[in-house]
Every structure is written in structure tokens, then in C-alpha cells.
Design a protein around this motif. Structure first.
Motif, mmCIF file in Angstrom:
data_model
loop_
_atom_site.group_PDB
_atom_site.id
_atom_site.type_symbol
_atom_site.label_atom_id
_atom_site.label_comp_id
_atom_site.label_asym_id
_atom_site.label_seq_id
_atom_site.Cartn_x
_atom_site.Cartn_y
_atom_site.Cartn_z
ATOM 1 N N ALA A 1 0.833 -1.209 0.000
ATOM 2 C CA ALA A 1 0.000 0.000 0.000
ATOM 3 C C ALA A 1 0.864 1.254 0.000
ATOM 4 N N ARG A 2 1.963 1.266 0.764
ATOM 5 C CA ARG A 2 2.869 2.433 0.757
ATOM 6 C C ARG A 2 3.593 2.547 -0.566
ATOM 7 N N ASP A 3 4.017 1.421 -1.127
ATOM 8 C CA ASP A 3 4.784 1.452 -2.375
ATOM 9 C C ASP A 3 3.954 2.010 -3.524
ATOM 10 N N LEU A 4 2.674 1.644 -3.599
ATOM 11 C CA LEU A 4 1.820 2.086 -4.710
ATOM 12 C C LEU A 4 0.944 3.276 -4.346
ATOM 13 N N VAL B 135 -3.493 4.262 -0.455
ATOM 14 C CA VAL B 135 -4.335 4.974 0.500
ATOM 15 C C VAL B 135 -4.614 6.364 -0.063
ATOM 16 N N GLY B 136 -5.884 6.640 -0.288
ATOM 17 C CA GLY B 136 -6.277 7.907 -0.898
ATOM 18 C C GLY B 136 -6.544 7.800 -2.381
ATOM 19 N N SER B 137 -6.397 6.583 -2.957
ATOM 20 C CA SER B 137 -6.618 6.388 -4.389
ATOM 21 C C SER B 137 -8.053 5.926 -4.619
ATOM 22 N N VAL C 147 -4.314 -3.194 -15.314
ATOM 23 C CA VAL C 147 -3.049 -2.519 -15.011
ATOM 24 C C VAL C 147 -2.777 -2.544 -13.514
ATOM 25 N N LEU C 148 -3.816 -2.276 -12.716
ATOM 26 C CA LEU C 148 -3.651 -2.312 -11.265
ATOM 27 C C LEU C 148 -3.296 -3.722 -10.791
ATOM 28 N N SER C 149 -3.901 -4.731 -11.390
ATOM 29 C CA SER C 149 -3.582 -6.105 -10.995
ATOM 30 C C SER C 149 -2.109 -6.407 -11.211
ATOM 31 N N ALA C 150 -1.565 -5.995 -12.370
ATOM 32 C CA ALA C 150 -0.149 -6.245 -12.651
ATOM 33 C C ALA C 150 0.742 -5.467 -11.687
ATOM 34 N N ARG C 151 0.399 -4.207 -11.415
ATOM 35 C CA ARG C 151 1.224 -3.407 -10.511
ATOM 36 C C ARG C 151 1.241 -3.989 -9.096
#
Length: 702
Positions: free
Chosen positions: A113-116, A119-121, A179-183
């Protein structure tokens, strides 16, 4: 028994196998008939399940699964240079399971969660089909609640696979955004690798800190042991302690041992001398002085004894010539006495000398024994001191060995710090998926079809098991213990086919030992089961067989025979029973040769009271003498007392049972009422049988 024993065992086995196969075929056939009877339920259930599957596919949001893979090695994650234990190296599945649990942990999810910056998305919540929290809950503010929700969604969307014996771990993530799944999948793989490296580095630091603390403790223990050894050696006067590895160099221990050995020899010699002196003294004390070896061996004593013997001889010689008062005689005796006294004094001196030698020997032995006892005490003290010094020296050596080993291990770890490899190595990065992973149309429709089929079969089986309606000869015999006389199919116009009624009429001809019973009562458990129509058709069939038949309508509540025979209402059995008409006046011609009808007539206010009169017995006796059989139409059994009263008066009773309507509880009550009233029930006729049950009833024996 002889014939059975003569049958070969192989033939018996074939017979048993054939019987089982026949039973299996019969069970399969019955199951197929049950399914065919209830095929509408099966088809409707399957159609509903397939429809539910289609609706699920149409309403589901497409999800995309992206998968990354990493390789898990058996590299120890602990201190550098530490070889893995044999059980850890052999059990790779434990390591794989551990890494899988680490990947599913909350810490890794928070790192992703911090890396991507999830939180707030708002896009993340939309892709996960979830509502974004807009306010805090309890003591948590809005951002903390949102962070908790993000972690939960990440952990719910994560999938981890361990394929067989492979060491490749597949990390997948599912969301509505490819895209989110891959990230997220790639971020999970990176976070797992970082966590493994960090864990290895931190474990190495902790191991070095631990070893440093143990090294300080070992050094302090070594210094304390060396100080204790030096203090003890100085206190006991031991010398020559070199680095804790030597032994006391003083000669005291050796001199004590040698002196003790020497004194033991002296004590043995002194004991021997004391024993010899004791024997001489005891001999000298108990023996005569003249016989002592010491006296006999003494030259002066021998000379003195010689002189004394000469003096005695002189006295004896003088006594021969002179008297005792003679001066020479007195002189000779005085010289002999002087020699005796001198000899006795010398003998006493020799005896005293022997005693003194004995006492000296005893004293010498005691002195040596006392000195030996003192040396033994010194030897025990010295032995305890040497033992304690040995213990303290071994303790010093142990602490020195431990200190040197920990120091070498710490140097090795310090030299290899930062070079520790991790368990996890990257393998494949997750690519953006081009096709949704769910819903899978083929799998969903297959599951819906199979589920509908299974559920439909379950419903069919439940209906077959729990439906206790009478539908065949087996169910009729099983539930109320009645034989089936025949079955009549349901027709739209109410007309009963003659080819169905004729076999039933023929079976009535065998109803008693005399053939056709003289009087037959027709009734049913409930109204509307077709008893009147069945009686009408059987009367026509029996008349067609050349029998003289009279139909008596005793259903004084809802009479129907006059309408079935198309007769004008007139006098009937009620007028005959009340004396208003004779039997001949109440009997009408049906227009069929051999068939007459006595209708109900006027409906009385209390039919049961009228039917219980003795006049009915006389009437039936008269009619049975005039006709081959009297067919009596009676009211239903349940709720009324008319049918049991008539059953006691008729020779036989036929129970009319509507197919699929009568259940075993009510039907059993009706049969029990008839039997308790004294009625002899001939059997039952199934009416209004559905056409789709014909095959089933045929195979069931009905």
C-alpha cells in the motif's frame, strides 16, 4: 441340503453374481422410471439453475488476474557462515509454506500500500468494487480507516500458488483493472524480496550483537576463573601455577607421600620389634632365671653361676667334715649367699633390661603410628587442595576455549557482514492481462447445469421418498395391506373403457369361495374418488358376463346411481326401509339385460339411523336370494358412520382409491374402521390413474 451341496461352488458364485446383476438392473430401471415420472421437476430445476448462471454472468464485473513468480531457495536467513540444520535443508516445503504465510501477512500488505500509494486512491477502490470510507470510526480517523480497508482489500485479492514440488511461487492479484492487478502483483513480489533481505540483514545484526554479548560474558567468566585460581593457590601455598594449565610445583606433596611410605615401613619394622620384645618379656616374666636365654648367654652371669656352683660344692664338702657352727663352714655359706645374691641381682637386672626393651619397642611403635596419622591428615588436605586446583584449572580452560570460539565466530561474521544472500529471487514479472479471469462463461454454465441436475435429482429422490400417496399395488399393499383388483385411468369425459373394467369384473367372480359374492359394498375413504362411477361400470360389465345384478344406492346423502342410469327419481330404498313401498316397487329396470337398480329415493334426515335398522338385513337377504350379486353404493368412510354399518351387513367390501390422492395415514384409518366394524374388504380399485404412471405401475407390479 444334498442337492444344494452337490452344486459346484463356481456355479453358486455365478448364480449369486447373476442375482446381484439382476437386482442392479431392476434398481436402475426403477430409478429411470422415477426420473421419467418426475422429468418436469428435473427439467425445471435445471432450467432455473442455468438461468441463474446466465444472470450471474451478466451481472458480474469482469476481473483480471495478473501473476508474478519468484524462486524460493534454501539459503539460511540467519547469521552469515551458519550452516542450515539438516532438517531445515531437507524440508523445503516448510520453507515454501513459511514464505507463503509471510506473503499473506499484514506487514507485506502495508508495504505494498505504501509502495503504490493506494491509500487515498479512488481508482483502487473502484477497481476492487468497494466503497471508499468517508469518515472515521470510533478512535480512528478517516485515513486510518481507509488504510485498514486498503490492507483488507489487498489481502482478499491476493492469491498464492505452490505448484507441486517446484520451488517457484506464483503471486497473483485480482481486480477489475488489469493494469492495477499487474502493478500490485509485482509490488507484492518486490516487497517479499525486500522483506527477506531485510530480515536476513537484521538477523545477521542481531546475531552479531548476540555473539558480542556472549563474548563479553565469556571474557568476564575467564577473568573471574583465573583470579579465583590464583587466589586459591596463594591461600593454600601452592606454587608453579602456570596459566591455569600446570600443577603445583612444590615438593610438599611428593615429600609427604615419600615420608608416609617410609614411616609405613618403619611402623612395620617397629611392630615386628615390639612383638619380639613382647615375647621375650613374657618369657622372662614367666620362666626361671636360670633358664633364660639372656642369662644363659651372658658371660658374666655364666662366670658368676660357675662360682656359685663351686661355692655350693665347697659348702657340701665342708658339711661332711664340719658342723654348721664351724667358722669355715659359716665362711663357706656366707660366700655362697653372697654369690646367690649377686646372681639374683644380675638376673633381675637382665629381666628389667628385657622389660625395658619391650616398653621401648611399644613406645617406638606408638610414636611412628602417631606420625603416620598426622601425615595421612596432611595427605588428605593436600589431595583436596590438588583436586580443587584441578577443577579450577579445567574451568579456566573451558572458559578460555569458549572465549576463543566466540571470538573466532564474531570475526567471521564481521568479515562476511553484508554478503548474506536471501531466500527469494525474482523470476517473472507480472504482465498486464488481456482477458478477464472471471466470470468464466464455460465453467459457470457447466457448474450451473451440473448443479441443476444434482439439485433436480435430489428433489426427485425426496419426492419419491417422502410422497406416501397410493399409486400402485406395492404402495397399496405396503400402506394398508390390501390387494389391488385393478386400475382405471383418468378420462376427460368420465366414461370408463370396457377393456379396463372387464378384467376387474372378472376378478370379482373370484371374490369368495363360492365365486361372485352375494353382496358387495363399494365405498371410498373420501368423497369424489369415483366410487359411484366405478360401481356403475362394474354393474354393466357383470351384466355383460350374464350375471343378474342389482345396484342399490345406499348413499342417502349424495345419491348418484339414478342419474348414472338415467332414471326418473321415484321410490327407492329409503321408502322400502320406512315401509312406504315394497322392494319390487322400488326396483327399476336399467334397460340393460340382467341389470336392475334400486335408487335411493327420498333422502332421509338421519341416514345412519335408517341403515342401522334390522329391516335392512331382511331386505338384503331377500335381494341376495333373487340376484347373483347385489352391488351397494355407500357414502365415504371418513367423517360418516354409514359405510361401517353397511360393511357389517354386506358379504364383501371393495375400496375405491383415487390414484395419488389418498395418503397412507387417512387411508389406514378408513381401512381400520371398516375392519373393526366387521367388514371383509375384498380389495381396492385405483381410479383416475394418470397416463404417465402406467409404465411405472406396470414395472412396480400394479
Amino acid at each position: 441340503m444334498g442337492e444344494r451341496a452337490s452344486i459346484p461352488r463356481s456355479d453358486r458364485a455365478v448364480s449369486v453374481a447373476g442375482g446381484r446383476l439382476a437386482h442392479l438392473v431392476q434398481v436402475s430401471r426403477n430409478a429411470g422410471i422415477v426420473v421419467r415420472r418426475n422429468r418436469i421437476i428435473l427439467f425445471v430445476t435445471m432450467a432455473l439453475c442455468v438461468l441463474a448462471g446466465v444472470i450471474y454472468i451478466l451481472l458480474s464485473t469482469p476481473d483480471y488476474l495478473a501473476t508474478a513468480s519468484v524462486e524460493v531457495d534454501e539459503v539460511p536467513a540467519g547469521a552469515a557462515g551458519v550452516a542450515p540444520r539438516p532438517d531445515e535443508a531437507a524440508d523445503g516445503q516448510v520453507i515454501m509454506q513459511t514464505q507463503m504465510d509471510v506473503l499473506r501477512s499484514r506487514t507485506i500488505a502495508e508495504d505494498v500500500a505504501r509502495d503504490l500509494a493506494l491509500v487515498g486512491s479512488q481508482r483502487f477502490f473502484e477497481s476492487m468494487d468497494s466503497e471508499r470510507p468517508e469518515q472515521g470510526v470510533g478512535t480512528l480517523n478517516q485515513r486510518q480507516v481507509e488504510a485498514e480497508q486498503v490492507v483488507k482489500l489487498l489481502r482478499d485479492g491476493l492469491t498464492v500458488e505452490l505448484p507441486g514440488q517446484s520451488r517457484v511461487m506464483r503471486i497473483g492479484f485480482t481486480s477489475a483493472d488489469p493494469v492495477l492487478s499487474a502493478r500490485v502483483a509485482n509490488s507484492y513480489a518486490d516487497s517479499l524480496i525486500r522483506a527477506d533481505l531485510k530480515r536476513g540483514f537484521e538477523s545477521g545484526v542481531q546475531a552479531r550483537r548476540f555473539l558480542l554479548g556472549e563474548l563479553d560474558g565469556a571474557r568476564r567468566d575467564l577473568e573471574r576463573a583465573e583470579r579465583d585460581l590464583a587466589s586459591y593457590a596463594a591461600r593454600v601455598g601452592a606454587t608453579g601455577i602456570v596459566g591455569g594449565a600446570g600443577t603445583p610445583a612444590g615438593a610438599k606433596g611428593g615429600s609427604v607421600a615419600s615420608r608416609l611410605d617410609q614411616l609405613n615401613g618403619f611402623r612395620a619394622q617397629a611392630a615386628a620389634e615390639r612383638i619380639a620384645a613382647q615375647k621375650r618379656w613374657e618369657s622372662a616374666r614367666a620362666s626361671n632365671t636360670d633358664t633364660l636365654p639372656e642369662i644363659l648367654g651372658n658371660g658374666a652371669m655364666q662366670q658368676l653361676m660357675t662360682q656359685r656352683a663351686q661355692a655350693r660344692a665347697d659348702v657340701a664338702e665342708e658339711r661332711q667334715f664340719r658342723k654348721d657352727a664351724h667358722p669355715e663352714m659359716r665362711e663357706a655359706r656366707a660366700r655362697l649367699n653372697a654369690l646367690d645374691e649377686q646372681a639374683d641381682a644380675m638376673a633381675n637386672n637382665i629381666r628389667a633390661s628385657i622389660r625395658q626393651q619391650y616398653e621401648v619397642a611399644v613406645h617406638s611403635e606408638k610414636t611412628i603410628a602417631g606420625e603416620i596419622a598426622g601425615l595421612e591428615r596432611d595427605a588428605l588436605v593436600e589431595r583436596g587442595r590438588d583436586m580443587q586446583i584441578g577443577i579450577m584449572e579445567r574451568q579456566v580452560d573451558t572458559y578460555r576455549l569458549l572465549h576463543d570460539s566466540l571470538l573466532q565466530r564474531y570475526r567471521d561474521m564481521a568479515s562476511q557482514a553484508g554478503f548474506q544472500a536471501g531466500h527469494i529471487q525474482p523470476l517473472d514479472r507480472a504482465a498486464v492481462p488481456t482477458r478477464p479471469s472471471s466470470p468464466h462463461i464455460g465453467v459457470t454454465m457447466l457448474l450451473a447445469s451440473l448443479g441443476g441436475l444434482a439439485f433436480g435429482l435430489l428433489l426427485v429422490a425426496a419426492r419419491h421418498i417422502f410422497d406416501d400417496a397410493v399409486t400402485s399395488a406395492d404402495t397399496l399393499a405396503e400402506r394398508v395391506d390390501l390387494p389391488l383388483l385393478g386400475s382405471i385411468p383418468a378420462t376427460g369425459d368420465g366414461a370408463l373403457p370396457g377393456d379396463i373394467i372387464a378384467p376387474i369384473a372378472a376378478s370379482l367372480l373370484l371374490g369368495s369361495v363360492d365365486g361372485l359374492p352375494r353382496s358387495i359394498l363399494f365405498t371410498s375413504a373420501q368423497e369424489g374418488e369415483g366410487k359411484s362411477a366405478t360401481l356403475h361400470a362394474l354393474a354393466l360389465a357383470l351384466a355383460g358376463l350374464g350375471k343378474r345384478v342389482l345396484v342399490v344406492d345406499c348413499d342417502m346423502r349424495r345419491p348418484k346411481q339414478h342419474s348414472l342410469f338415467r332414471l326418473t327419481p321415484g321410490k327407492g330404498i329409503s321408502e322400502v326401509m320406512t315401509g312406504q313401498a315394497r322392494a319390487d316397487e322400488a326396483i327399476a329396470d336399467s334397460g340393460v339385460p340382467g341389470l336392475s337398480v334400486m335408487p335411493c329415493g327420498a333422502m332421509p334426515p338421519n341416514p345412519a339411523e335408517l341403515l342401522s335398522a334390522s329391516a335392512l338385513d331382511a331386505l338384503l337377504g331377500e335381494l341376495q336370494g333373487r340376484y347373483d350379486s347385489v352391488l351397494i353404493d355407500a357414502p365415504p368412510i371418513l367423517g360418516l358412520s354409514d359405510a361401517p354399518l353397511l360393511a357389517a351387513k354386506a358379504q364383501a367390501t371393495v375400496l375405491i382409491v383415487e390414484w395419488g390422492r389418498n395418503h397412507h395415514g387417512g387411508l389406514r384409518v378408513a381401512v381400520d374402521r371398516m375392519r373393526s366394524a366387521g367388514g371383509a374388504i375384498l380389495g381396492a380399485i385405483l381410479t383416475k390413474q394418470h397416463a404417465r404412471a402406467h409404465d411405472y405401475d406396470y414395472h412396480r407390479g400394479g
